[in-house]
Design an enzyme around this catalytic site. Structure first.
Site, mmCIF file in Angstrom:
data_model
loop_
_atom_site.group_PDB
_atom_site.id
_atom_site.type_symbol
_atom_site.label_atom_id
_atom_site.label_comp_id
_atom_site.label_asym_id
_atom_site.label_seq_id
_atom_site.Cartn_x
_atom_site.Cartn_y
_atom_site.Cartn_z
ATOM 1 N N TYR A 176 64.284 12.817 62.720
ATOM 2 C CA TYR A 176 64.515 13.447 61.420
ATOM 3 C C TYR A 176 65.013 14.886 61.527
ATOM 4 C CZ TYR A 176 59.666 15.043 62.254
ATOM 5 O OH TYR A 176 58.515 15.571 62.799
ATOM 6 N N HIS B 166 50.938 4.498 63.453
ATOM 7 C CA HIS B 166 49.576 5.038 63.412
ATOM 8 C C HIS B 166 48.629 4.060 62.723
ATOM 9 C CE1 HIS B 166 50.921 8.715 65.154
ATOM 10 N NE2 HIS B 166 51.714 8.998 64.140
ATOM 11 N N ASP C 224 54.496 9.203 70.778
ATOM 12 C CA ASP C 224 54.577 10.085 69.616
ATOM 13 C C ASP C 224 54.880 11.532 69.992
ATOM 14 O OD1 ASP C 224 54.464 11.109 67.089
ATOM 15 O OD2 ASP C 224 52.347 10.725 66.757
#
Length: 467
Positions: free
Chosen positions: A134, A292, A343
């Site tokens: 992003y 998650h 992550d």
């Protein structure tokens, strides 16, 4: 016989021999792997090592696993390792540090950081990575001359590191969510947005992947940052965009219920949990991964399972950020699939992520043996959830990805090869082959040895923290 291997080179026949291998039907001894065109053409157990060596096969020490799939990565978060622990803090204070790093990167510095990060993944046995991307535009939100400059830096970084990349280009339109609705992007967040969902889709359409004649190591997927970051009216449109891609439905991921505050905001604004909201808007399905999935209700679990969605757990991040322990066993029992990611890269070790899936369940339930070794390996090799259905198993016809894990180190000596995921770490990875190409040999990446990689990472990270 030779053929094009889909990675920009001609890859001929190659043969490897392994003392042990974890095949789909279980551990096997003395396994011969014949590879041509970057794919397995024969896999034969019971071939004596001396015979294989006489026939010219290369030896793979220890036990051979399929390539590991890191299904959730934020490459720039690697700059946060060892930098966020002073004074304790919370997820939300950690996020401020993350924003500060994000605000300093440009395409050149991102290429440098991501290349070293992906090389670190390769050293850990990762053959494909799902990059939840992003960080799109300039510091003030203005697009670069090429609006995908930051994403293309990641594509080039993966190519140089030798791993396949799934660019999960992320729709990120809002700065947060309260009972009063969504807030606007502000501060470092303005780099993440495309104005609206149409602007996001137009930019993503400029990217191509192996299904559309682009880089063969690239799969273009999509992500919804979260229900905090994407308003309800845009959710279905993102999902429809991914289902109508030229090469077929693309992977679609989203952060889901990572924090209780996210659940509280969704309930206050919509009367639904994040999973319930995504279900109501038609987002869930076989191509969807809930990343998650920590704070789920029983109904959330049923919704994910009934739609054949995947839950992507990132145990080393979830414990680093004190997020909690998610209901992995309950999801698997209900019929959902599991995958794994590193992550924020507090640790890059998919073997540790798989082991932590079991160990966190033990802490939560006071029971051992919550997952079988086969279930842990399946979660660690779930390439299809990031758009590579022809990888992740040692099987004829699939991509020739191999990871040889040593069985004679201080950590693994004496271990049952079938239980290697419960003993080994990334430091025990000796050889990594991606699409029939050796990327790591004797624990060293093809680009540089480990000492040099450390220097590369330091050179990429330290300028991001200078005043």
């Amino acid at each position: 016989m030779s053929e094009h291997n889909g990675r920009g080179s001609i890859q001929g026949e190659r043969t490897w021999h392994a003392d042990w291998a974890l095949l789909p039907d279980g551990p096997a001894r003395d396994v011969l792997f014949d590879v041509d065109g970057g794919r397995f053409v024969a896999i034969t157990p019971g071939v004596p090592a001396a015979q294989a060596a006489a026939d010219g096969a290369e030896r793979l020490p220890g036990v051979v696993l399929p390539g590991l799939a890191n299904c959730h990565s934020h490459a720039f978060h690697r700059a946060l390792r060892g930098r966020t622990h002073h004074g304790g803090g919370t997820f939300w204070t950690w996020r401020e540090g993350m924003y500060a790093v994000a605000n300093r990167l440009d395409p050149d510095s991102y290429l440098q950081l991501a290349r070293a990060t992906y090389a670190e993944m390769a050293l850990a046995g990762v053959t494909a990575v799902g990059e939840f991307h992003y960080l799109h535009h300039g510091q003030d939100g203005t697009p670069y001359d090429d609006p995908n400059a930051m994403g293309l830096a990641l594509v080039e970084a993966a190519r140089e590191a030798g791993v396949r990349l799934t660019l999960l280009d992320t729709c990120y339109l809002a700065g947060g969510l309260t009972a009063d609705g969504h807030s606007e992007l502000a501060g470092p967040q303005v780099r993440f947005g495309d104005g609206d969902v149409d602007g996001w889709a137009r930019r993503v359409e400029l990217l191509t992947d192996h299904t559309a004649g682009g880089p063969a190591h690239l799969c273009v997927g999509a992500a919804i940052h979260s229900v905090r970051g994407v308003p309800r009216q845009a959710l279905a449109r993102v999902a429809e965009f991914t289902r109508s891609r030229p090469g077929g439905p693309a992977p679609l991921h989203a952060h889901v219920s990572e924090q209780p505050a996210e659940n509280e905001a969704a309930l206050a604004a919509h009367g639904l949990t994040p999973t319930g909201l995504l279900a109501a808007e038609g987002v869930l399905g076989p191509q969807f991964s809930a990343v998650h999935a920590t704070h789920l209700t029983e109904q959330d679990i049923s919704l994910l399972a009934d739609t054949h969605s995947t839950a992507c757990f990132c145990p080393t991040t979830e414990r680093d950020l004190a997020d909690g322990i998610g209901p992995a066993r309950a999801l698997l029992d209900a019929g959902a699939r599991l995958s794994l990611g590193s992550d924020q890269h507090a640790v890059i070790d998919l073997l540790e992520e798989a082991r932590a899936l079991e160990m966190h369940e033990r802490l939560d339930t006071l029971q051992r043996g919550r997952f079988t070794a086969e279930q842990l390996l399946a979660a660690a090799t779930a390439h299809d959830t990031i758009g590579w259905p022809d990888a992740g198993r040692l099987e004829v016809g699939l991509r020739a990805d191999l990871v040889a894990v040593l069985l004679d180190t201080p950590r693994t000596a004496g271990s049952d090869p079938a239980q290697v995921l419960l003993a080994a770490t990334a430091a025990d990875v000796d050889t990594v082959v991606v699409d029939g190409e050796v990327i790591v040999r004797e624990g060293r990446h093809r680009l540089e040895d480990q000492r040099r990689l450390g220097a590369q990472l330091a050179a990429a990270v330290e300028p991001l923290w200078r005043d």
